[in-house]
Design a protein around this motif. Structure first.
Motif, PDB file in Angstrom:
ATOM      1  N   HIS A  92     -24.613  75.612 -99.853  1.00  0.00           N
ATOM      2  CA  HIS A  92     -23.286  75.228 -99.336  1.00  0.00           C
ATOM      3  C   HIS A  92     -23.359  73.843 -98.711  1.00  0.00           C
ATOM      4  O   HIS A  92     -24.386  73.466 -98.138  1.00  0.00           O
ATOM      5  N   ASP A 125     -29.436  73.318 -92.682  1.00  0.00           N
ATOM      6  CA  ASP A 125     -28.430  74.333 -93.077  1.00  0.00           C
ATOM      7  C   ASP A 125     -27.127  73.660 -93.453  1.00  0.00           C
ATOM      8  O   ASP A 125     -26.306  73.398 -92.595  1.00  0.00           O
ATOM      9  N   GLU A 156     -18.896  78.112 -96.544  1.00  0.00           N
ATOM     10  CA  GLU A 156     -19.779  79.232 -96.202  1.00  0.00           C
ATOM     11  C   GLU A 156     -19.758  79.493 -94.708  1.00  0.00           C
ATOM     12  O   GLU A 156     -19.719  80.639 -94.262  1.00  0.00           O
ATOM     13  N   GLU A 157     -19.781  78.432 -93.929  1.00  0.00           N
ATOM     14  CA  GLU A 157     -19.860  78.602 -92.468  1.00  0.00           C
ATOM     15  C   GLU A 157     -18.548  79.110 -91.875  1.00  0.00           C
ATOM     16  O   GLU A 157     -18.491  79.460 -90.705  1.00  0.00           O
ATOM     17  N   ASP A 183     -30.439  79.219 -98.928  1.00  0.00           N
ATOM     18  CA  ASP A 183     -29.710  79.111 -97.656  1.00  0.00           C
ATOM     19  C   ASP A 183     -30.349  79.997 -96.604  1.00  0.00           C
ATOM     20  O   ASP A 183     -29.700  80.422 -95.657  1.00  0.00           O
ATOM     21  N   SER A 184     -31.631  80.304 -96.788  1.00  0.00           N
ATOM     22  CA  SER A 184     -32.266  81.200 -95.826  1.00  0.00           C
ATOM     23  C   SER A 184     -33.471  80.505 -95.191  1.00  0.00           C
ATOM     24  O   SER A 184     -33.546  79.272 -95.195  1.00  0.00           O
ATOM     25  N   ILE A 201     -21.248  90.780 -91.488  1.00  0.00           N
ATOM     26  CA  ILE A 201     -20.591  90.345 -90.255  1.00  0.00           C
ATOM     27  C   ILE A 201     -19.125  90.765 -90.259  1.00  0.00           C
ATOM     28  O   ILE A 201     -18.469  90.755 -91.312  1.00  0.00           O
ATOM     29  N   ARG A 321     -22.627  92.297 -86.197  1.00  0.00           N
ATOM     30  CA  ARG A 321     -23.514  92.099 -87.347  1.00  0.00           C
ATOM     31  C   ARG A 321     -23.792  93.479 -87.912  1.00  0.00           C
ATOM     32  O   ARG A 321     -24.093  94.412 -87.158  1.00  0.00           O
ATOM     33  N   VAL A 390     -33.268  89.284 -92.731  1.00  0.00           N
ATOM     34  CA  VAL A 390     -32.631  88.214 -91.967  1.00  0.00           C
ATOM     35  C   VAL A 390     -31.463  88.819 -91.190  1.00  0.00           C
ATOM     36  O   VAL A 390     -30.715  89.653 -91.711  1.00  0.00           O
ATOM     37  N   SER A 393     -26.090  86.086 -91.862  1.00  0.00           N
ATOM     38  CA  SER A 393     -25.333  86.564 -93.015  1.00  0.00           C
ATOM     39  C   SER A 393     -25.135  85.453 -94.038  1.00  0.00           C
ATOM     40  O   SER A 393     -24.935  84.295 -93.676  1.00  0.00           O
ATOM     41  N   ILE A 394     -25.209  85.810 -95.291  1.00  0.00           N
ATOM     42  CA  ILE A 394     -24.774  84.921 -96.376  1.00  0.00           C
ATOM     43  C   ILE A 394     -23.858  85.773 -97.256  1.00  0.00           C
ATOM     44  O   ILE A 394     -24.319  86.421 -98.200  1.00  0.00           O
ATOM     45  N   PRO A 395     -22.556  85.791 -96.929  1.00  0.00           N
ATOM     46  CA  PRO A 395     -21.643  86.660 -97.676  1.00  0.00           C
ATOM     47  C   PRO A 395     -21.705  86.393 -99.180  1.00  0.00           C
ATOM     48  O   PRO A 395     -21.421  87.280 -99.985  1.00  0.00           O
ATOM     49  N   GLU A 415     -35.071  76.685 -93.936  1.00  0.00           N
ATOM     50  CA  GLU A 415     -35.131  76.819 -92.477  1.00  0.00           C
ATOM     51  C   GLU A 415     -36.492  77.346 -92.043  1.00  0.00           C
ATOM     52  O   GLU A 415     -37.177  78.023 -92.799  1.00  0.00           O
ATOM     53  N   HIS A 422     -27.070  75.959 -86.315  1.00  0.00           N
ATOM     54  CA  HIS A 422     -25.874  76.277 -85.508  1.00  0.00           C
ATOM     55  C   HIS A 422     -25.975  75.778 -84.062  1.00  0.00           C
ATOM     56  O   HIS A 422     -24.979  75.781 -83.346  1.00  0.00           O
TER      57      HIS A 422
HETATM   58  N1  BES Z   1     -27.928  79.876 -93.443  1.00  0.00           N
HETATM   59  C1  BES Z   1     -27.192  80.811 -92.664  1.00  0.00           C
HETATM   60  C2  BES Z   1     -27.681  82.252 -92.835  1.00  0.00           C
HETATM   61  C3  BES Z   1     -29.057  82.447 -92.250  1.00  0.00           C
HETATM   62  C4  BES Z   1     -29.196  82.503 -90.875  1.00  0.00           C
HETATM   63  C5  BES Z   1     -30.169  82.557 -93.045  1.00  0.00           C
HETATM   64  C6  BES Z   1     -30.457  82.657 -90.314  1.00  0.00           C
HETATM   65  C7  BES Z   1     -31.427  82.707 -92.488  1.00  0.00           C
HETATM   66  C8  BES Z   1     -31.576  82.745 -91.119  1.00  0.00           C
HETATM   67  C9  BES Z   1     -25.721  80.746 -93.060  1.00  0.00           C
HETATM   68  O1  BES Z   1     -25.286  79.439 -93.318  1.00  0.00           O
HETATM   69  C10 BES Z   1     -24.869  81.257 -91.912  1.00  0.00           C
HETATM   70  O2  BES Z   1     -25.051  80.878 -90.800  1.00  0.00           O
HETATM   71  N2  BES Z   1     -23.928  82.118 -92.219  1.00  0.00           N
HETATM   72  C11 BES Z   1     -22.923  82.578 -91.312  1.00  0.00           C
HETATM   73  C12 BES Z   1     -21.982  83.409 -92.136  1.00  0.00           C
HETATM   74  C13 BES Z   1     -20.682  83.755 -91.492  1.00  0.00           C
HETATM   75  C14 BES Z   1     -19.866  82.553 -91.118  1.00  0.00           C
HETATM   76  C15 BES Z   1     -19.856  84.630 -92.414  1.00  0.00           C
HETATM   77  C16 BES Z   1     -23.519  83.411 -90.182  1.00  0.00           C
HETATM   78  O3  BES Z   1     -24.492  84.162 -90.383  1.00  0.00           O
HETATM   79  O4  BES Z   1     -22.997  83.314 -89.075  1.00  0.00           O
END
Ligand code: BES
Ligand code: MN
Length: 452
Positions: A92, A125, A156-157, A183-184, A201, A321, A390, A393-395, A415, A422
């Motif tokens: 993303h 990220d 995605e975010e 993305d992980s 989530i 979560r 993990v 989330s990666i919907p 990562e 974040h």
């Molecule tokens: N890259 C992250 C997901 C992730 C977090 C992978 C920690 C590995 C370790 C992804 O971009 C993310 O932060 N997703 C959001 C999704 C939400 C907005 C639906 C999240 O998890 O808050």
């Protein structure tokens, strides 16, 4: 189309050759603050999509920018040589908001290197995730032995609201045998990982009202409830004494066999001395396979603006979560039912859904997995990937699983435990980034003849 197969040594050299240009391209991307949240300037997300499209096009792919009512995604395609499989590469290009810029040691949108790490919002990220695809494609060039579809989403975010529609609209163009999602996270510096599950989530906003308007707290306090106290009492019912989630109807997933040390999590999270962990079970299960509930924000008078008046209305954003295997629709209903049932003193309550995404479990037994493991092991000089859960989330993973049930899915990423995605001072470990790029190039090179 295939000119000749590249050897591992040739690919290593090719990836190394690409790293400095990739670094410059990544820095240019970090300078674009493409944030999909509604209060930010979406022209920047459009600009970000255009920059990504130029990079993908530069890899020799047929490239277009697509949208389905949300932020733009980029699709790039290069057809498979006869008989060869097609690999979809996902990342993303949107990023999280920077938050309080005063907490950053440097401008979030002006990348800088310190001690082998590149600092900036999205440096890891997930702009490095998308650059890994670009580097792998550049390194392979015309020797690419498989078909590829690059898909880089732009929201995605902010919950990937239009992703399912995009996949439906472009289904035929996106059809592939293997989907690689970068993305992980990896397990540690020097230790790669394959992600085998992610939590889902559900976010919601609960609003509580007890009064038509604020009234004198001395005249009425004691007999007349204020909304903020009612809200706080309600929020206190979300967990039991041990700190486990007390909402009935949220699922728990299968126990993890991997252990995460408490000291490591304490240090990575930056827990203040004396603060204890919440919940029960192994730390890995609390983070990966059990549900969690957090209060992310509250709307109520601030301390400074508060007078001696009973608060008539208060709101909280509550984030759940979800364990792998749970269902966001069912989970939201369970959470709403709990909040309505436990709302104290007959206060009026409304609970609105504020976005969500499904959890996932990833099958790591398919034929492309052995190729993936061997590519990763080679890129990390013999260190095999750890299979991790993990908590984030990666919907997109479950959306791809639903749209393309026959495709294998590999979830990797750039990562590491020090990335601070974040948060302020997000950064990318440049050495690990080069390994991610090499692993992906080796995977694409080997995917035409799966060894599994
Ligand atoms: N890259 C992250 C997901 C992730 C977090 C992978 C920690 C590995 C370790 C992804 O971009 C993310 O932060 N997703 C959001 C999704 C939400 C907005 C639906 C999240 O998890 O808050
Ligand atoms: Mn991400």
């Amino acid at each position: 189309m295939t000119t000749k197969d590249l050897t591992e040594a040739e690919l290593r050299t090719a990836v190394e050759r690409e790293m400095s240009r990739a670094r410059a391209d990544l820095e240019d991307l970090v300078r674009i603050p493409g944030i999909a949240f509604p209060e930010f300037d979406h022209a920047e997300v459009d600009r970000s999509a255009e920059a990504v499209a130029a990079l993908v096009h530069g890899c020799g792919l047929d490239t277009q920018i697509v949208r389905a009512g949300g932020r733009p995604a980029v699709i790039g395609r290069r057809p498979a040589p006869p008989g060869a499989p097609t690999v979809l590469l996902y990342a993303h290009h949107d990023v999280q908001p920077p938050g309080d810029e005063a907490l950053w040691d440097s401008d979030p949108f002006e990348p800088v290197e310190r001690d082998g790490r590149l600092y900036g919002r999205g440096a890891a990220d997930d702009k490095a995730g998308l650059m890994a695809h670009v580097v792998a494609l550049r390194a392979l060039g015309d020797a690419l032995p498989v078909g590829v579809v690059v898909f880089v989403e732009g929201e995605e975010e902010y919950g990937s609201a239009s992703l399912a529609e995009l996949l439906r609209l472009h289904h035929d163009k996106l059809r592939s045998d293997l989907i690689v999602i970068t993305d992980s996270a990896n397990w540690d510096i020097g230790v790669p990982a394959l992600t085998t599950s992610l939590r889902g989530i559900v976010n919601c906003v609960a609003e509580i009202r007890t009064l038509h308007a604020a009234v004198h707290s001395g005249m009425f306090g004691g007999a007349v409830p204020d909304a903020l106290t009612a809200l706080v009492r309600l929020l206190a019912t979300l967990h039991d004494e041990a700190g486990d989630v007390a909402v009935e109807g949220l699922e728990t997933g299968r126990e993890s066999t991997l252990e995460l040390s408490a000291d490591r999590v304490r240090a990575e999270a930056g827990m203040v001395d004396g603060v204890r962990f919440t919940g029960t079970g192994s730390i890995a299960d609390r983070l990966w396979t059990k549900p969690s509930l957090s209060v992310l924000g509250i709307d109520a008078p601030s301390v400074l603006e508060s007078g001696n008046a009973l608060v008539p209305v208060a709101r909280a954003k509550i984030s759940a979560r979800l364990a792998p295997g749970d269902d966001p629709v069912k989970a939201f209903a369970a959470l709403r039912d709990h909040l309505e049932a436990y709302c104290p003193w007959g206060a009026a309550i409304s609970v609105d859904l504020d976005g969500g995404g499904a959890p996932c479990v990833i099958d790591t037994t398919g034929p492309h997995y052995e190729t993936t493991r061997s590519a990763i092991r080679a890129a990390w000089d013999g260190v095999a990937p750890v299979e991790i859960g993990v908590g984030g989330s990666i919907p997109a993973v479950s959306t791809f699983q639903a749209e393309f049930p026959d495709a294998e899915i590999v979830v990797t990423g750039v990562e590491d435990p020090h990335t601070r995605a974040h948060g302020p001072n997000e950064s990318l470990h440049l050495g690990e980034f080069a390994r991610v790029c090499l692993a992906e190039a080796l995977l694409l090179n080997g995917a035409a003849r799966p060894i599994g």
